[in-house]
Scaffold this motif. Structure first.
Motif, PDB file in Angstrom:
ATOM      1  N   PRO A 188       0.945  -1.239   0.085  1.00  0.00           N
ATOM      2  CA  PRO A 188      -0.101   0.033  -0.105  1.00  0.00           C
ATOM      3  C   PRO A 188       0.917   1.105  -0.041  1.00  0.00           C
ATOM      4  CG  PRO A 188       0.145  -1.031   2.165  1.00  0.00           C
ATOM      5  CD  PRO A 188       0.772  -1.774   1.365  1.00  0.00           C
ATOM      6  N   PRO A 189       0.245   2.473  -0.362  1.00  0.00           N
ATOM      7  CA  PRO A 189       1.035   3.646  -0.415  1.00  0.00           C
ATOM      8  C   PRO A 189       1.221   4.197   1.037  1.00  0.00           C
ATOM      9  CG  PRO A 189      -1.182   3.805  -1.238  1.00  0.00           C
ATOM     10  CD  PRO A 189      -1.245   2.552  -1.212  1.00  0.00           C
ATOM     11  N   ALA A 190       2.125   5.000   1.067  1.00  0.00           N
ATOM     12  CA  ALA A 190       2.465   5.853   2.406  1.00  0.00           C
ATOM     13  C   ALA A 190       1.477   6.777   2.365  1.00  0.00           C
ATOM     14  CB  ALA A 190       3.945   6.279   2.497  1.00  0.00           C
ATOM     15  N   ASP A 191       1.036   7.266   3.851  1.00  0.00           N
ATOM     16  CA  ASP A 191       0.052   8.408   4.075  1.00  0.00           C
ATOM     17  C   ASP A 191       1.162   9.502   4.716  1.00  0.00           C
ATOM     18  OD1 ASP A 191       0.480   7.483   6.622  1.00  0.00           O
ATOM     19  OD2 ASP A 191      -1.544   6.755   6.893  1.00  0.00           O
ATOM     20  N   HIS A 192       2.343   9.134   4.852  1.00  0.00           N
ATOM     21  CA  HIS A 192       3.401  10.217   5.297  1.00  0.00           C
ATOM     22  C   HIS A 192       4.768   9.764   5.017  1.00  0.00           C
ATOM     23  CE1 HIS A 192       4.652  13.754   7.422  1.00  0.00           C
ATOM     24  NE2 HIS A 192       5.572  12.993   8.009  1.00  0.00           N
ATOM     25  N   VAL A 193       5.703  10.510   4.547  1.00  0.00           N
ATOM     26  CA  VAL A 193       6.993  10.041   4.175  1.00  0.00           C
ATOM     27  C   VAL A 193       8.106  10.787   4.680  1.00  0.00           C
ATOM     28  CG1 VAL A 193       7.023  11.454   1.897  1.00  0.00           C
ATOM     29  CG2 VAL A 193       8.468   9.753   2.130  1.00  0.00           C
ATOM     30  N   LEU A 194       8.953  10.528   5.380  1.00  0.00           N
ATOM     31  CA  LEU A 194      10.095  10.780   6.105  1.00  0.00           C
ATOM     32  C   LEU A 194      11.455  10.888   5.147  1.00  0.00           C
ATOM     33  CD1 LEU A 194       9.873   9.207   9.579  1.00  0.00           C
ATOM     34  CD2 LEU A 194       9.121  11.562   8.861  1.00  0.00           C
ATOM     35  N   ILE A 195      12.091  11.885   4.590  1.00  0.00           N
ATOM     36  CA  ILE A 195      12.994  11.678   3.689  1.00  0.00           C
ATOM     37  C   ILE A 195      14.332  12.364   4.017  1.00  0.00           C
ATOM     38  CG2 ILE A 195      13.530  12.678   1.157  1.00  0.00           C
ATOM     39  CD1 ILE A 195      10.513  13.420   1.155  1.00  0.00           C
ATOM     40  N   ASP A 196      15.527  11.636   3.850  1.00  0.00           N
ATOM     41  CA  ASP A 196      16.794  11.846   4.085  1.00  0.00           C
ATOM     42  C   ASP A 196      17.078  13.234   3.275  1.00  0.00           C
ATOM     43  OD1 ASP A 196      19.201  11.931   5.605  1.00  0.00           O
ATOM     44  OD2 ASP A 196      20.049  11.004   3.852  1.00  0.00           O
TER      45      ASP A 196
END
Length: 255
Positions: A161-169
Motif C-alpha cells: 500500500p502507498p504511504a500516507d506520510h514520508v520521512l526523507i533524508d
C-alpha cells in the motif's frame, strides 16, 4: 551442591534466562573462567541496553507521526550521489509498528556483512518497499540532484500500500501524493530512513560489483565508483566506461 561446569554456565548465560540472584551466585564463583564469562555477559548486556536506547530514540519521528494520526509512514533515502560512475539508487520502505532491529542505523555506519543481513530482514519485514535505479545517462541528462529526486519519487510511488506520510533524508520533494518532511542526517535519526538507506546502499553495491565484472580495470568492487586515487589513475589510462558520468568534471576531463 556440586558446582556447575563452566560449559554449563556458558550455556545458561547465552540463553539469558537467569535471575539477578543467579548472576550474584556466579559472581561469587572464584574460578577464573566463570569470572571471564560473567564479565563478558555484563558487557554484552550493557551493549544491548545501549542499542535498545538508540533504537527507541530513532523511532521518535515515527511515534510522533502515529500520534498525529498517520499509519503508513515511509522512509526514503538514496545511495550514489557522489561517485563518478554507476547509478544513483533510492529506496522507500514502510515498516510495521512492531518492527525491531537493534543496530539498524545509517548504512555507512554498518559493516558489509551486517548490511546484507539487515537488507534481507528489512525486505521480509516491510509492509511495502520500492527501489528505483537511475543510470548514468539520465544523471548526465538532468544532473545528479534532479536524478536523485526522480529516483526518490519513483521509489515512493512503487509502495503498495502507498504511504500516507514520508520521512526523507535531507532532500525536499515537491508534488508528492502524501504529506512529507525532510530530515537532515535522517538516516541516523529515523528508523524508516535508516532502513531505506540499507536497501539503497546494498542494491547499489551489488550493481557496482556486477559492473566491476564487466570493467574490472577501474576496481569498482572496491571504490563503488568513487574517485579514489586508483580509479583516477585508471580513468586516465583507459578513458571512460559507459557507466561513467560524463557531466562530472573529473570524468569530463578524460573524455
Amino acid at each position: 551442591m556440586t558446582k556447575q561446569s563452566i560449559t554449563e554456565i556458558r550455556t545458561l548465560l547465552r540463553e539469558d534466562n537467569l535471575t539477578e540472584t543467579d548472576i550474584a551466585l556466579f559472581k561469587q564463583d572464584t574460578r577464573k573462567g566463570v569470572q571471564q564469562l560473567i564479565a563478558t555477559y555484563e558487557k554484552n548486556k550493557l551493549k544491548k541496553q545501549a542499542l535498545e536506547k538508540d533504537f527507541y530514540e530513532m523511532c521518535t519521528y515515527e511515534r510522533n507521526c502515529r500520534l498525529a494520526g498517520k499509519q503508513l509512514i515511509a522512509g526514503i533515502d538514496e545511495a550514489g550521489r557522489g561517485p563518478l560512475a554507476g547509478p544513483v539508487v533510492a529506496a522507500a520502505v514502510i515498516l510495521p509498528d512492531n518492527f525491531k532491529l537493534l543496530g539498524l542505523n545509517d548504512s555507512k555506519q554498518i559493516s558489509v556483512s551486517k548490511r546484507n543481513e539487515f537488507f534481507d530482514i528489512i525486505k521480509e519485514s516491510a509492509i511495502s518497499y520500492g527501489i528505483s535505479i537511475i543510470d548514468s545517462r539520465m544523471i548526465d541528462k538532468v544532473n545528479i540532484f534532479e536524478a536523485t529526486k526522480l529516483a526518490m519519487k519513483e521509489a515512493l510511488l512503487q509502495l503498495n500500500p502507498p504511504a500516507d506520510h514520508v520521512l526523507i533524508d535531507a532532500v525536499k520533494l515537491d508534488n508528492l501524493p502524501c504529506t512529507s518532511e525532510h530530515i537532515i542526517k535522517g538516516d541516523s535519526k529515523s528508523i524508516s530512513i535508516a532502513a531505506a538507506s540499507i536497501l539503497a546502499k546494498v542494491t547499489r553495491d551489488r550493481l557496482m560489483n556486477e559492473i566491476h565484472e564487466e570493467y574490472p580495470m577501474y576496481d569498482f568492487k572496491s571504490n563503488m565508483g568513487y574517485g579514489t586515487k586508483y580509479h583516477m589513475e585508471k580513468l586516465k589510462e583507459y578513458g571512460i566506461s559507459p557507466y561513467h558520468r560524463k557531466s562530472f568534471a573529473p570524468v569530463r576531463e578524460n573524455i
